[in-house]
Design a protein around this motif. Structure first.
Motif, mmCIF file in Angstrom:
data_model
loop_
_atom_site.group_PDB
_atom_site.id
_atom_site.type_symbol
_atom_site.label_atom_id
_atom_site.label_comp_id
_atom_site.label_asym_id
_atom_site.label_seq_id
_atom_site.Cartn_x
_atom_site.Cartn_y
_atom_site.Cartn_z
ATOM 1 N N VAL A 92 15.095 23.666 -8.625
ATOM 2 C CA VAL A 92 15.662 22.519 -8.862
ATOM 3 C C VAL A 92 15.645 22.534 -10.725
ATOM 4 C CG1 VAL A 92 15.521 19.887 -8.937
ATOM 5 C CG2 VAL A 92 14.995 21.139 -6.866
ATOM 6 N N GLY A 93 14.674 22.487 -11.085
ATOM 7 C CA GLY A 93 14.625 22.619 -12.638
ATOM 8 C C GLY A 93 14.251 21.357 -13.265
ATOM 9 N N LEU A 94 14.157 20.147 -12.575
ATOM 10 C CA LEU A 94 13.965 18.927 -13.008
ATOM 11 C C LEU A 94 12.728 18.380 -12.226
ATOM 12 C CD1 LEU A 94 17.136 16.934 -13.736
ATOM 13 C CD2 LEU A 94 15.983 18.226 -15.452
ATOM 14 N N GLU A 95 11.749 17.463 -12.649
ATOM 15 C CA GLU A 95 10.670 16.990 -12.055
ATOM 16 C C GLU A 95 11.151 15.978 -10.957
ATOM 17 O OE1 GLU A 95 11.515 16.431 -14.887
ATOM 18 O OE2 GLU A 95 10.115 17.472 -16.196
ATOM 19 N N SER A 96 10.137 15.904 -9.706
ATOM 20 C CA SER A 96 10.302 15.115 -8.630
ATOM 21 C C SER A 96 11.078 13.734 -8.810
ATOM 22 C CB SER A 96 9.291 14.910 -7.512
ATOM 23 O OG SER A 96 8.277 14.462 -8.594
ATOM 24 N N THR A 97 11.704 12.965 -8.025
ATOM 25 C CA THR A 97 11.987 11.635 -8.115
ATOM 26 C C THR A 97 10.537 10.924 -7.765
ATOM 27 O OG1 THR A 97 14.181 12.054 -6.952
ATOM 28 C CG2 THR A 97 13.329 9.716 -7.023
ATOM 29 N N VAL A 98 10.157 9.872 -8.548
ATOM 30 C CA VAL A 98 8.799 9.202 -8.258
ATOM 31 C C VAL A 98 9.207 7.750 -7.871
ATOM 32 C CG1 VAL A 98 6.668 8.222 -9.136
ATOM 33 C CG2 VAL A 98 7.441 10.515 -10.016
ATOM 34 N N VAL A 99 8.857 7.378 -6.614
ATOM 35 C CA VAL A 99 9.332 6.176 -5.924
ATOM 36 C C VAL A 99 7.889 5.262 -5.714
ATOM 37 C CG1 VAL A 99 10.075 5.171 -4.068
ATOM 38 C CG2 VAL A 99 11.229 7.274 -4.954
ATOM 39 N N ASP A 100 7.825 4.176 -6.122
ATOM 40 C CA ASP A 100 6.806 3.152 -5.913
ATOM 41 C C ASP A 100 6.958 2.840 -4.482
ATOM 42 O OD1 ASP A 100 4.491 1.815 -6.495
ATOM 43 O OD2 ASP A 100 5.650 0.039 -6.875
ATOM 44 N N CYS A 101 5.729 2.934 -3.686
ATOM 45 C CA CYS A 101 5.742 2.357 -2.378
ATOM 46 C C CYS A 101 4.488 1.430 -2.073
ATOM 47 C CB CYS A 101 5.816 3.593 -1.313
ATOM 48 S SG CYS A 101 7.205 4.617 -1.391
ATOM 49 N N SER A 102 4.235 0.564 -3.199
ATOM 50 C CA SER A 102 3.180 -0.160 -3.088
ATOM 51 C C SER A 102 3.420 -1.729 -2.984
ATOM 52 C CB SER A 102 2.292 -0.023 -4.108
ATOM 53 O OG SER A 102 3.002 -0.426 -5.275
ATOM 54 N N SER A 123 7.133 -4.490 -1.361
ATOM 55 C CA SER A 123 7.874 -4.804 -0.128
ATOM 56 C C SER A 123 9.040 -3.913 0.050
ATOM 57 C CB SER A 123 8.448 -6.304 -0.385
ATOM 58 O OG SER A 123 9.109 -6.369 -1.600
ATOM 59 N N HIS A 124 9.403 -3.194 -1.106
ATOM 60 C CA HIS A 124 10.720 -2.074 -0.878
ATOM 61 C C HIS A 124 10.601 -0.980 -1.904
ATOM 62 C CE1 HIS A 124 12.394 -4.611 -4.088
ATOM 63 N NE2 HIS A 124 12.774 -3.829 -4.364
ATOM 64 N N PRO A 125 11.147 0.114 -1.707
ATOM 65 C CA PRO A 125 10.985 1.211 -2.448
ATOM 66 C C PRO A 125 11.576 0.912 -3.896
ATOM 67 C CG PRO A 125 11.945 2.010 -0.609
ATOM 68 C CD PRO A 125 12.135 0.529 -0.509
ATOM 69 N N VAL A 126 10.909 1.394 -5.054
ATOM 70 C CA VAL A 126 11.554 1.145 -6.575
ATOM 71 C C VAL A 126 11.324 2.591 -7.000
ATOM 72 C CG1 VAL A 126 11.067 -0.130 -8.638
ATOM 73 C CG2 VAL A 126 10.706 -1.210 -6.363
ATOM 74 N N VAL A 127 12.354 2.852 -7.499
ATOM 75 C CA VAL A 127 12.099 4.339 -8.243
ATOM 76 C C VAL A 127 11.641 4.258 -9.704
ATOM 77 C CG1 VAL A 127 13.711 5.989 -9.338
ATOM 78 C CG2 VAL A 127 14.447 5.178 -7.058
ATOM 79 N N LEU A 128 10.697 4.853 -10.057
ATOM 80 C CA LEU A 128 10.033 4.659 -11.250
ATOM 81 C C LEU A 128 10.380 5.966 -12.307
ATOM 82 C CD1 LEU A 128 6.207 4.202 -10.287
ATOM 83 C CD2 LEU A 128 8.142 2.480 -10.881
ATOM 84 N N ARG A 129 11.001 7.257 -11.798
ATOM 85 C CA ARG A 129 11.422 8.415 -12.599
ATOM 86 C C ARG A 129 12.436 8.953 -11.505
ATOM 87 N NH1 ARG A 129 7.726 13.533 -13.806
ATOM 88 N NH2 ARG A 129 8.013 13.792 -11.504
ATOM 89 N N PRO A 130 13.587 9.178 -12.226
ATOM 90 C CA PRO A 130 14.783 9.676 -11.157
ATOM 91 C C PRO A 130 14.455 11.185 -11.166
ATOM 92 C CG PRO A 130 15.578 9.142 -13.527
ATOM 93 C CD PRO A 130 14.130 8.539 -13.357
ATOM 94 N N GLY A 131 15.024 11.532 -10.056
ATOM 95 C CA GLY A 131 15.020 13.200 -9.786
ATOM 96 C C GLY A 131 16.151 13.647 -9.102
#
Ligand code: TXA
Ligand code: MG
Length: 321
Positions: A177-187, A189-197
């Motif tokens: 891939v070459g870029l870091e993972s997508t980071v998703v907050d699941c703490s 009521s719904h998923p929130v993207v903290l870092r795009p991947g």
């Protein structure tokens, strides 16, 4: 932050069993994944985890991702896992997705930077998964670069940043891939993207329609990593809409990377697609450094699909704060 040397050369090997045994002893081991190379330590050993921060010169308020080799292990690390997070797991594990979940008490503060959540990822990479499974541990791992530098997508890039600061580099091919993972907050009521991947918001919404981007303010509160300087090579990074915007006269000390032809720079990489552009970006930055390039011109692209993650990295690399 300063780096702390180990007093000898780093060992480069493809012996997974040896690397796994050393990890159990508290050593620092860099290993390949499909996104970028990680710098691993036993996630439940606070002393080992602290040595990751000193080897990288990483601010201690930036939490680490914990890597697992099998989906069920998520329950050993996290509690109160929402149903939507299970759906994301079923759809994207193993893969370039990291889920931030309420943590279990046994995970040390060193790993989570004192937060009440833990980030969990299962890499889609044969060597990474064998290494984690063989070690019989959960592996805390940031990207295996000196803090602030471009993430390493080859073992040679890890060596150039961290030789003499870490114990072992487990070899592997250039990261897919070459870029870091997508980071998703699941703490919440719904998923929130903290870092795009490379797993895009559109991809997440196909599985959980309520998935959303984080607001800038929520991001600062929730994702400590986004506050720090990132991805910066020694050369200056500048963004251009098209290679024709590169100033005449600069070609001999400049480089260009993008998807449009026409640059007359000393070093030029025209990728066949946006994902190929992402795949090459960080290694191109390092090639430019080695060739003494002064300015790297990077073509901007639309912020959809993996273009969103790529533009995020480009904007950070080009910023001076
Ligand atoms: O692809 C990847 O994610 C690579 C490979 C090695 O897995 N790892 C990586 O780690 O990029 P690192 O440390 O360079 O970036 C981790 C990001 C940081 O932005 C950090 O702040 C965020 O994840 N993070 C980690 N734990 C978190 C938590 N509990 N809450 C919010 N953000 C967290
Ligand atoms: Mg990093």
């Amino acid at each position: 932050m300063s780096q702390h040397p180990i007093g000898r050369q780093t060992v480069v090997t493809d012996n997974i069993a040896f690397a796994a045994a050393e990890l159990r002893l508290g050593k620092l081991i860099a290993f390949p994944t499909e996104t970028v190379f990680g710098l691993g330590a036993d996630a439940l050993n606070p002393t080992a985890v602290q040595s990751i921060f000193s080897a990288k010169g990483r601010p201690s308020n930036n939490p680490l991702i914990v890597h697992i080799s099998s989906v069920e292990h998520i329950d050993d690390l996290a509690k109160n896992i929402p149903a939507y997070a299970r759906e994301l797991c079923a759809a994207f594990f193993p893969g370039p997705l990291t889920l931030v979940l309420p943590k279990r008490d046994h995970i040390p503060d060193a790993t989570t930077a004192g937060l009440d959540t833990v980030a969990v990822r299962m890499p889609d990479h044969e060597i990474a998964r064998s290494f984690i499974a063989e070690s019989n541990r959960f592996i805390a791992a940031p990207s295996a670069n000196r803090s602030g530098r471009p993430s390493p997508t080859t073992w040679e890039a890890v060596f150039s940043d961290l030789n003499g600061f870490i114990d072992i580099i487990l070899k592997g091919d250039q990261s897919r891939v070459g870029l870091e993972s997508t980071v998703v907050d699941c703490s919440a009521s719904h998923p929130v993207v903290l870092r795009p991947g490379s797993i895009s918001l559109e991809d997440l919404q196909l599985v959980v329609p309520s998935s959303a981007y984080s607001t800038e303010a929520a991001l600062l509160a929730r994702s400590p990593g986004t506050r720090h300087k990132h991805y910066q090579p020694e050369a200056q990074v500048r963004l251009v809409g098209h290679p024709s915007e590169i100033p005449i006269g600069e070609s001999e000390t400049a480089a260009f990377i993008g998807i449009s032809a026409g640059a007359t720079t000393e070093l030029t990489l025209v990728a066949g697609s946006v994902s190929e552009y992402a795949h090459h970006l960080f290694s191109f930055f390092r090639t430019c450094e080695n060739r003494g390039v002064k300015t790297i011109y990077c073509e901007t692209i639309p912020k959809n699909g993996i273009g969103w993650a790529l533009m995020d990295r480009l904007e950070r690399a080009a910023s001076d704060t």
